[in-house]
Each structure stands twice: as C-alpha cells, then as structure tokens.
Design an enzyme around this catalytic site. Structure first.
Site, PDB file in Angstrom:
ATOM      1  N   SER A 138      50.328  10.232  28.989  1.00  0.00           N
ATOM      2  CA  SER A 138      50.416  11.696  29.053  1.00  0.00           C
ATOM      3  C   SER A 138      49.200  12.576  29.788  1.00  0.00           C
ATOM      4  O   SER A 138      48.259  11.821  29.780  1.00  0.00           O
ATOM      5  CB  SER A 138      50.181  12.159  27.430  1.00  0.00           C
ATOM      6  OG  SER A 138      50.158  13.429  27.325  1.00  0.00           O
ATOM      7  N   TYR A 151      46.912  11.742  18.768  1.00  0.00           N
ATOM      8  CA  TYR A 151      48.109  11.505  19.563  1.00  0.00           C
ATOM      9  C   TYR A 151      47.381  11.479  21.039  1.00  0.00           C
ATOM     10  O   TYR A 151      47.464  10.676  21.800  1.00  0.00           O
ATOM     11  CB  TYR A 151      48.979  12.633  19.748  1.00  0.00           C
ATOM     12  CG  TYR A 151      49.807  12.924  20.986  1.00  0.00           C
ATOM     13  CD1 TYR A 151      51.000  12.175  21.061  1.00  0.00           C
ATOM     14  CD2 TYR A 151      49.605  13.606  21.914  1.00  0.00           C
ATOM     15  CE1 TYR A 151      51.792  11.885  22.202  1.00  0.00           C
ATOM     16  CE2 TYR A 151      50.385  13.676  23.098  1.00  0.00           C
ATOM     17  CZ  TYR A 151      51.719  12.696  23.240  1.00  0.00           C
ATOM     18  OH  TYR A 151      52.430  12.680  24.299  1.00  0.00           O
TER      19      TYR A 151
END
EC number: 1.1.1.1
Length: 254
Positions: A138, A151
């Site tokens: 990500s 996250y």
C-alpha cells in the site's frame, strides 16, 4: 513476464482490487489461475472462466492466518497438479484498526507465511526452479494514514519484507516486487474503523479526495506483472503506474 501460458497463484483474488485484477489476468491468457481466498464466490469463478475459456481457473478456500505447515500442504496439492508455478500474488488485506492482531496477522504475517511456504518448492538451494512473488502492499507503507496506524504499519512491514525478498534473489532464485495501490474505491475504503476511534469519518474524508477505480488499479497491476522487475516498488495511484525510487537512509554494509 508475459502472462500467457503461465501458472499463477493469486491469494485473495476475489476481493475488490483482486477480482478486477483476476479478470485482467485471464484476459492475458495464463495457462492456470489458481485463486486462494476466504471468499467462496462461485459466480465470480464462473465469470472468470467465461472471460477466457482457454484458461483453467481453480479455487481453493484459504485463510492466510493458518500455520505455515497448512499452507505448505495446500501448495503441495497445487504443485502436484500444475507441476510448476510461475507467479505468487499475495493480496490478502483488511482495513480495520479495531482488529489489531488480525490486521497484523492478515496484512503482514499472512504474506510472510505464504511466501515462506512456497519457498519449499521454489528455493534453488533445495533444487527448486525459482519463481516470482508480487506482494500487494500500500502507499501507506510510504507515508501512513495516521488515523489508521496499525493498518499503515502492517503495510510498511509487508513492503520491507518484499524489498528484502528481492535482495535475496541471488541466493534463493525467487524475485519479488511490491504493488502499492493508492486510495481505490472498494468496499474496504467506504467505511472502516480508525485506531481508538480517533477519526470516525476517516473513510469518508479519504473519498473526498481524488481516487481511482479498481479497474484502473487492475490494469496497471497487469502492466507491473508484465514488467517483472525484481525489487520494483510500484505505486498504482490515480490510474498511473509509477516506479518509486526508495531513499536509503542507512545501510547494514553486509
């Protein structure tokens, strides 16, 4: 790597970005696409088969949080059928900072364990042929969305692991690169929990800014697969595919 006639394992190939990427992959004509996913979606599997009937699409239920030994057992079954596997895509991910342990287990440990398991079949030190790992990380691995620090940290860890895998390629024969999507319009992003509820509207706030579609992301994902550049850090954002140059701040000198 030309996708045509290749054997590909795609972990979480039925999710938001995953399903559109699976669609784009089968259009490119691999020999086999093996999807490992917690989601049992026969309709999606049937659709993938219909897109290109020449491609053999197979599904196995799989939870990335299982022990390495269980993953190895599943991979043994797959390798027995296919004989060779060219590409492993690790795509499992959750976005919910209320679930701290599971976020780390899925986003980081699961990627490490699945990769570790396939090394039993690929590692050239064991007589294996080598292979390619594409890990979906990500852009939050570059700069965190600070409202979801768990996250973001899990994706930074996955990115670091992938960078190390690439450096180990001369030893193992296994190359690796990371796929780092920007904010993509998926169910994952519309509503999710921030850490300790520091920002209840974090999903809404992100979607107030430019985003990309899952199709745009998937099309660039396929381009990254075809480029097959060991150590590449691919940013897939706003419909663009960008090779990120990593800044080195420290070196172990070994």
């Amino acid at each position: 790597m030309a996708i045509a006639n290749k054997n590909i394992i795609f972990v979480a190939g039925l999710g938001g970005i995953g399903l559109d990427t699976s669609r784009e992959i089968v259009k490119s004509g691999p020999k086999n696409l093996v999807i490992l996913d917690r989601i049992d979606n026969p309709t999606a599997i049937a659709e993938l088969k219909a897109i290109n009937p020449k491609v053999t699409v197979t599904f196995y239920p799989y939870d990335v949080t299982v022990p390495v030994a269980e993953t190895t057992k599943l991979l043994k079954t797959i390798f027995a059928q296919l004989k060779t596997v060219d590409l492993l895509i690790n795509g499992a991910g959750i976005l919910d900072d209320h679930q701290i342990e599971r976020t780390i287990a899925v986003n980081f440990t699961g990627t490490v364990n699945t990769t570790t398991a396939i090394m039993e079949f690929w590692d050239k030190r064991k007589g294996g042929p080598g292979g390619v790992v594409a890990n979906i990380c990500s852009v939050t691995g570059f700069n965190a969305i600070y409202q979801v620090p768990v996250y973001s940290a899990s994706k930074a860890a996955a990115l670091s692991f992938t960078n190390s895998l690439a450096r180990l390629a001369p030893i193992t024969g296994v190359t690796a690169y990371s796929i780092n999507p920007g904010i993509t319009r998926t169910p994952l992003v519309h509503k999710f929990n921030s850490w300790l509820d520091v920002e209840p509207r974090v999903g809404e706030l992100l979607l107030e800014h430019p985003t990309q579609t899952t199709l745009e992301c998937a099309q660039n994902f396929v381009k990254a697969i075809e480029a097959n550049k060991n150590g590449a850090i691919w940013q897939l954002d706003l419909g663009q595919l960008i090779a990120v140059e990593w800044t080195k701040h420290w070196d172990s000198h070994i």
